[in-house]
Design a protein around this motif. Sequence first.
Motif, PDB file in Angstrom:
ATOM      1  N   MET A   1       0.855  -1.172   0.000  1.00  0.00           N
ATOM      2  CA  MET A   1       0.000   0.000   0.000  1.00  0.00           C
ATOM      3  C   MET A   1       0.896   1.228   0.000  1.00  0.00           C
ATOM      4  O   MET A   1       1.705   1.415   0.881  1.00  0.00           O
ATOM      5  CB  MET A   1      -0.903  -0.044   1.232  1.00  0.00           C
ATOM      6  N   ASP A   2       0.715   2.065  -1.001  1.00  0.00           N
ATOM      7  CA  ASP A   2       1.542   3.258  -1.078  1.00  0.00           C
ATOM      8  C   ASP A   2       0.777   4.465  -0.536  1.00  0.00           C
ATOM      9  O   ASP A   2      -0.354   4.360  -0.078  1.00  0.00           O
ATOM     10  CB  ASP A   2       2.030   3.497  -2.504  1.00  0.00           C
ATOM     11  N   ARG A   3       1.431   5.602  -0.599  1.00  0.00           N
ATOM     12  CA  ARG A   3       0.867   6.819  -0.004  1.00  0.00           C
ATOM     13  C   ARG A   3      -0.415   7.256  -0.710  1.00  0.00           C
ATOM     14  O   ARG A   3      -1.344   7.745  -0.086  1.00  0.00           O
ATOM     15  CB  ARG A   3       1.908   7.925  -0.073  1.00  0.00           C
ATOM     16  N   GLY A   4      -0.479   7.074  -2.026  1.00  0.00           N
ATOM     17  CA  GLY A   4      -1.672   7.454  -2.781  1.00  0.00           C
ATOM     18  C   GLY A   4      -2.902   6.669  -2.366  1.00  0.00           C
ATOM     19  O   GLY A   4      -4.010   7.210  -2.307  1.00  0.00           O
ATOM     20  N   ASP A   5      -2.718   5.386  -2.071  1.00  0.00           N
ATOM     21  CA  ASP A   5      -3.842   4.566  -1.616  1.00  0.00           C
ATOM     22  C   ASP A   5      -4.340   5.019  -0.250  1.00  0.00           C
ATOM     23  O   ASP A   5      -5.549   5.034   0.014  1.00  0.00           O
ATOM     24  CB  ASP A   5      -3.440   3.096  -1.551  1.00  0.00           C
ATOM     25  N   ILE A   6      -3.419   5.389   0.613  1.00  0.00           N
ATOM     26  CA  ILE A   6      -3.796   5.857   1.954  1.00  0.00           C
ATOM     27  C   ILE A   6      -4.552   7.178   1.864  1.00  0.00           C
ATOM     28  O   ILE A   6      -5.574   7.372   2.531  1.00  0.00           O
ATOM     29  CB  ILE A   6      -2.555   5.977   2.842  1.00  0.00           C
ATOM     30  N   VAL A   7      -4.079   8.072   1.013  1.00  0.00           N
ATOM     31  CA  VAL A   7      -4.747   9.367   0.849  1.00  0.00           C
ATOM     32  C   VAL A   7      -6.137   9.181   0.275  1.00  0.00           C
ATOM     33  O   VAL A   7      -7.099   9.820   0.717  1.00  0.00           O
ATOM     34  CB  VAL A   7      -3.895  10.306  -0.039  1.00  0.00           C
ATOM     35  N   LEU A   8      -6.281   8.299  -0.698  1.00  0.00           N
ATOM     36  CA  LEU A   8      -7.595   8.031  -1.275  1.00  0.00           C
ATOM     37  C   LEU A   8      -8.545   7.444  -0.246  1.00  0.00           C
ATOM     38  O   LEU A   8      -9.711   7.846  -0.146  1.00  0.00           O
ATOM     39  CB  LEU A   8      -7.461   7.093  -2.472  1.00  0.00           C
ATOM     40  N   ALA A   9      -8.065   6.503   0.555  1.00  0.00           N
ATOM     41  CA  ALA A   9      -8.899   5.897   1.594  1.00  0.00           C
ATOM     42  C   ALA A   9      -9.325   6.930   2.630  1.00  0.00           C
ATOM     43  O   ALA A   9     -10.484   6.953   3.059  1.00  0.00           O
ATOM     44  CB  ALA A   9      -8.155   4.749   2.254  1.00  0.00           C
ATOM     45  N   LEU A  10      -8.419   7.793   3.042  1.00  0.00           N
ATOM     46  CA  LEU A  10      -8.772   8.827   4.014  1.00  0.00           C
ATOM     47  C   LEU A  10      -9.758   9.840   3.437  1.00  0.00           C
ATOM     48  O   LEU A  10     -10.672  10.287   4.129  1.00  0.00           O
ATOM     49  CB  LEU A  10      -7.515   9.542   4.505  1.00  0.00           C
ATOM     50  N   ALA A  11      -9.585  10.200   2.165  1.00  0.00           N
ATOM     51  CA  ALA A  11     -10.509  11.142   1.533  1.00  0.00           C
ATOM     52  C   ALA A  11     -11.915  10.555   1.459  1.00  0.00           C
ATOM     53  O   ALA A  11     -12.907  11.248   1.719  1.00  0.00           O
ATOM     54  CB  ALA A  11     -10.005  11.526   0.153  1.00  0.00           C
TER      55      ALA A  11
END
Length: 82
Positions: A1-11
Amino acid sequence: MDRGDIVLALALLVGIALTGQVAGLVESAGFEGVGSLVWPIGYGSVVLAAWFVWIRPMDLGSRDPDDTDIWGPDDEGTDTDR
């Protein structure tokens, strides 16, 4: 899981789940008018965040006329030119 996936999940979490929870809590407390304001503010902030994080950094402008056209015809001859 990269940073983009984490940001998308949080958004998605903040934009959908948290907005719905806050609106439900405010409306159940008897503030229906404020609860109806939570929806556009919550979803609007997600749209602005998505624009700021994902869309704004894209280069959507016109290209420099001095750049080479990578989609244009090749300089090499084709089979019919041989």
